[in-house]
Enzyme design. Sequence first.
Site, short mmCIF file in Angstrom:
data_model
loop_
_atom_site.label_atom_id
_atom_site.label_comp_id
_atom_site.label_asym_id
_atom_site.label_seq_id
_atom_site.Cartn_x
_atom_site.Cartn_y
_atom_site.Cartn_z
N GLY A 1 0.83 -1.19 0.00
CA GLY A 1 0.00 0.00 0.00
C GLY A 1 0.87 1.24 0.00
O GLY A 1 2.09 1.17 -0.18
N GLY B 1 3.62 1.00 2.84
CA GLY B 1 4.69 0.04 2.80
C GLY B 1 4.31 -1.29 2.20
O GLY B 1 3.22 -1.48 1.68
N ASP C 1 -11.65 2.32 12.24
CA ASP C 1 -11.83 1.91 10.85
C ASP C 1 -12.30 0.46 10.75
O ASP C 1 -11.84 -0.30 9.90
CB ASP C 1 -10.54 2.11 10.05
CG ASP C 1 -10.79 2.18 8.54
OD1 ASP C 1 -11.94 2.47 8.14
OD2 ASP C 1 -9.85 1.95 7.77
#
Length: 564
Positions: A24, A27, A137
């Site tokens: 991503g 990393g 999240d």
Amino acid sequence: MDALRAQDPARIGDYVLLARLGAGGMGQVYLGRSPGGRLVAVKVVREEITEHPEALARFRREAETVRAVRSAYTANLIDAGLDTAPYWIATEYVTGPTLARAVRERGPFPAGTCRRLIAAMAEGLASVHAYGVTHRDLKPQNVLLGAQGPQLIDFGIARGAEQTALTQDGQAPGTPGYTAPEVITRNEVGDAADIFALGATVAYAATGRAPFGVGDAAAVSYRAVHGEIDIVGVEPGLAVLISDCVAKDPGRRPDPAELIRRCAVDTALVDDPAYQPLVAMADVVPETPQRPHRATPAIHDLPTQGPPGPSGPAPSGRTRFSRRGTPWLVAAGVGAVVGISVATAVWLLPGNGGDGAGSGDAGPSGRASTKDPAGGDGPKKPAADPTPDGPPRYIQDIGTSRHAWNGLRESCNLPGEEEPPLQFQYSVTTAETDYTGELPPGKVEIGYRLKYEEPNLPPYYLSVEVKPPHRIDANGRPGTSDQVSDQFGFIGRAADLYEGDETEWTFLTYPDDFSFRADGKVRPALPLSDDPGEWTVVYHHAASDTEHRSVLCTGFMSTDTLSE
């Protein structure tokens, strides 16, 4: 899970690297093995962002959070290297599909399974909250269905009560459709916000549909604040429980203990007959480091229900031999990694039993079309010129281009309006990530294909749009405003995904194969060096030049060192 590439290190710290789990904006994540044989997920920060203070602060905070939270419902921190580059953390490796993938492949869960899921996840949230941490999240992509029960992953934006937010101005943390109203409107983040996300997540598990619909992020968030959650067809008792979790007033939402009591489960989720088959959807773990005979591209596999077999010919460039070999891919579950969702997802076309948010034709990244030279047929032919009722060539702006890729958050601000096709794979390669050195500076190659053949399907036209970080003027040149681009970008020619051998890679090279089209004029695409920053790649399913819907969004970083 992909093979290691030539540029990947053989080890990080004391851990031998076996395979790639995902990547991503922050990393790369590897599957590693300790000297004693323990499997771990190793996340390594990208070298080019190690000088970015906010990114490093987020990474270090993530490590602190995972170190602090010791729970049966999270992948525990095993080791970390945070003093000098390369910066990395190692967590427990947990096999199993994400909840998102399980629902997409197997369909909505029965009501009883959903209750057991609520009870297990409520217990997990209670253990996280006991450490003074809110996840912020929680969503189907961040829940792994492991053999020991569900696991919460991706604590990249989790925050303790004493910590300050590391989000961009004007942006609420979380994902549209799963972020609570008080977070959206007042940026008030508390334990109740995780309960809202849990309710939305279980609504998805029960219906297979996005809890507050799909579309523009602002529209989805507006519905989360003012509208009702989609629980049509859900068993009445479960529907009430979900509705209470997503109450607009956080004070009216049940806490984890009440949720567990109201679920009144008498058996564990792992003993549920509908849950057990999902655990088997797990990657085959290699015993030794997996490196291809030749280099592999940065392929994103949207996993499959397809038959086993060869992955098809290796990708190749439009006018030259491939620099990348056949990818080593296993279609199945993913390991739990902290701070990055490495889950691969199955996307089903209409008529193939797909659920979820959209059915489209293209995925995030790729290049222009060709066959592998070993295959012998050369480049694919472009789509035929359209007749009044014919296929699309270059899609036009219809006022719906609002996607923007955020490198730090490793995602786009909006989901696709449709889902990509079954077996879809994609890759994005920049000159900086092309370790062979054959891709010139200032070029990006964007590719896509199907992993397995899908014979006898009607035409399915894909068009790729590439958007610069900032707004452009009517001539397709950099404008005078620093405002993030919400305009239609540069367009590549549409092609039928199912024409010829769909397992062969189709590639486009930016800027060569793209153009800016407005007011009846065609202008060349903007060089990368003219607008350094976060570029967005959007795949569209096109019925015609003026009728198209986005299916996937991704992006890449361009630096001011690039030149044409």
